[in-house]
Design a protein around this motif. Sequence first.
Motif, PDB file in Angstrom:
ATOM      1  N   CYS A 108       0.867  -1.181   0.000  1.00 54.22           N
ATOM      2  CA  CYS A 108       0.000   0.000   0.000  1.00 54.22           C
ATOM      3  C   CYS A 108       0.897   1.221   0.000  1.00 54.22           C
ATOM      4  O   CYS A 108       1.181   1.804   1.055  1.00 54.22           O
ATOM      5  CB  CYS A 108      -0.922  -0.009   1.216  1.00 54.22           C
TER       6      CYS A 108
ATOM      7  N   HIS B 216     -11.865   6.668   0.538  1.00 58.72           N
ATOM      8  CA  HIS B 216     -10.978   7.823   0.683  1.00 58.72           C
ATOM      9  C   HIS B 216      -9.665   7.528  -0.023  1.00 58.72           C
ATOM     10  O   HIS B 216      -9.470   6.433  -0.561  1.00 58.72           O
ATOM     11  CB  HIS B 216     -10.746   8.164   2.158  1.00 58.72           C
TER      12      HIS B 216
ATOM     13  N   HIS C   5      -6.390   7.279   0.927  1.00 54.69           N
ATOM     14  CA  HIS C   5      -5.222   6.589   1.467  1.00 54.69           C
ATOM     15  C   HIS C   5      -4.861   5.384   0.601  1.00 54.69           C
ATOM     16  O   HIS C   5      -5.745   4.739   0.022  1.00 54.69           O
ATOM     17  CB  HIS C   5      -5.473   6.148   2.916  1.00 54.69           C
ATOM     18  N   TYR C   6      -3.569   5.060   0.544  1.00 58.22           N
ATOM     19  CA  TYR C   6      -3.085   4.046  -0.388  1.00 58.22           C
ATOM     20  C   TYR C   6      -3.629   2.654  -0.097  1.00 58.22           C
ATOM     21  O   TYR C   6      -3.692   1.812  -0.995  1.00 58.22           O
ATOM     22  CB  TYR C   6      -1.551   4.013  -0.388  1.00 58.22           C
ATOM     23  N   ASP C   7      -4.032   2.390   1.148  1.00 52.62           N
ATOM     24  CA  ASP C   7      -4.580   1.068   1.437  1.00 52.62           C
ATOM     25  C   ASP C   7      -6.066   0.976   1.094  1.00 52.62           C
ATOM     26  O   ASP C   7      -6.704  -0.053   1.346  1.00 52.62           O
ATOM     27  CB  ASP C   7      -4.352   0.686   2.909  1.00 52.62           C
TER      28      ASP C   7
ATOM     29  N   HIS D  66     -12.733  10.366   9.616  1.00 55.98           N
ATOM     30  CA  HIS D  66     -11.420   9.901   9.174  1.00 55.98           C
ATOM     31  C   HIS D  66     -10.639  11.088   8.619  1.00 55.98           C
ATOM     32  O   HIS D  66     -10.806  12.232   9.070  1.00 55.98           O
ATOM     33  CB  HIS D  66     -11.590   8.787   8.146  1.00 55.98           C
TER      34      HIS D  66
ATOM     35  N   SER E   3      -7.768  12.108   4.887  1.00 57.93           N
ATOM     36  CA  SER E   3      -7.297  11.650   3.581  1.00 57.93           C
ATOM     37  C   SER E   3      -5.924  12.235   3.302  1.00 57.93           C
ATOM     38  O   SER E   3      -5.536  13.252   3.888  1.00 57.93           O
ATOM     39  CB  SER E   3      -8.275  12.080   2.479  1.00 57.93           C
TER      40      SER E   3
ATOM     41  N   ARG F  80      -2.492  11.582   0.039  1.00 59.35           N
ATOM     42  CA  ARG F  80      -1.654  10.716  -0.791  1.00 59.35           C
ATOM     43  C   ARG F  80      -0.203  11.199  -0.802  1.00 59.35           C
ATOM     44  O   ARG F  80       0.670  10.525  -1.357  1.00 59.35           O
ATOM     45  CB  ARG F  80      -2.206  10.628  -2.211  1.00 59.35           C
TER      46      ARG F  80
ATOM     47  N   LYS G 208      -2.970  16.548   3.131  1.00 53.13           N
ATOM     48  CA  LYS G 208      -3.853  15.971   4.132  1.00 53.13           C
ATOM     49  C   LYS G 208      -5.207  16.681   4.134  1.00 53.13           C
ATOM     50  O   LYS G 208      -5.278  17.900   4.196  1.00 53.13           O
ATOM     51  CB  LYS G 208      -3.229  16.052   5.528  1.00 53.13           C
TER      52      LYS G 208
ATOM     53  N   TRP H 290     -13.424  12.209   2.686  1.00 54.40           N
ATOM     54  CA  TRP H 290     -13.540  10.793   3.013  1.00 54.40           C
ATOM     55  C   TRP H 290     -15.011  10.507   3.287  1.00 54.40           C
ATOM     56  O   TRP H 290     -15.779  11.418   3.617  1.00 54.40           O
ATOM     57  CB  TRP H 290     -12.676  10.459   4.239  1.00 54.40           C
TER      58      TRP H 290
END
Length: 373
Positions: free
Chosen positions: A103, A134, A136-138, A225, A227, A229, A234, A239
Amino acid sequence: MSSSTTSSALYATVSSSSRATGAVPKDTDKLRHHNKNGKGFINPWDSYTPDTTPPTVPVQKPQFLPTRETKTLRATWLGHACYYVEFPGGLRVLFDPVFEPRCSPFSFMGPKRYTPCPVDVADIPIIDAVVISHSHYDHLSYPTILKIKEKHPNVHFWAPLGNKAWFTKCGIENMTELDWWESRDFTLSARKQDAETTHTETGSTVNAGGAEDIKAVIGCLPCQHTSARTPFDKSHTLWGSWSVESGGKKIWFGGDTGYRSVPDLPEEENDYDEKHTYPTCPAFKEIGELRGPFDLGLIPIGAYDPRFIMSPMHANPFDSVNIFIDTQCKKALGIHWEDVLEPPRVLKQAMVWKNLPETGVFDTCDIGESREY
């Protein structure tokens, strides 16, 4: 003819309607989650203030239905937050797919999967919609998204507000971004010129002209949450959690969320002790009251330690059971866990704590396993 060819005969339309809009909280028009001091978004609630073992969760090869025919709601866990859901009536939705070994923006470094991926994009026969919680890479994987687009060219992507630009850069135009509490009607229909053509989908025959449209309502809903990348973006994109209703069934996908922010307490102290009155996120009760009940909830239960750091963004199983109750889900499956076996054990304790059955209501399953509702 392959399933992807059959799927390509269905063309999606997204439209607004009174049915799609649904009920919203009274203060929705204030857009409190939009950052008033600059670009991006915030969590607008008071609740957002701020034993590890080797991976042993079983992984099995998933079995997908070969056609669109099913009378039940069928959900298959593909690891972490990813679920593939087969709706009665034919809709097929993939949530937060990440099929890469890491991720990360890099193939050689970054967080690595704890368990092998049980499936590849090529193994999934039909994908009509991909729902992203959202950035995030995961939860949002560039290589996975491109593979899905290539295998299923008519798939429609959904993500919270601010993410459309990322999809456009990827060459993806079949994409809808939504703000919290926004919904859209989503219709899959065959082309008119295919009316006299018979398509074969893995052994079954479907008359494109005579088949009924597949209809759904897809909505973006709040969660607690953030977000990013890069180190510099940020909370620049929103999200969210999601609702999908089709074929007489309705699900709620929690994505990744916290429930209440907890300070650094002594290890032996229970932060749900009556003496503690930490604010809880009000959005989940609003979701339940305004958009529920849901036949199935896909609710995160992991990645919650250390509690005082993770609690604003990640729910522990006690939080998750409260979210389950607040959102008015009839049944639920745990997502966003697989590196340790503690979350399922704690989930059972949390269910007993709320005088609910240990099993059969809010469960976990093996990676690759399917459950029907």
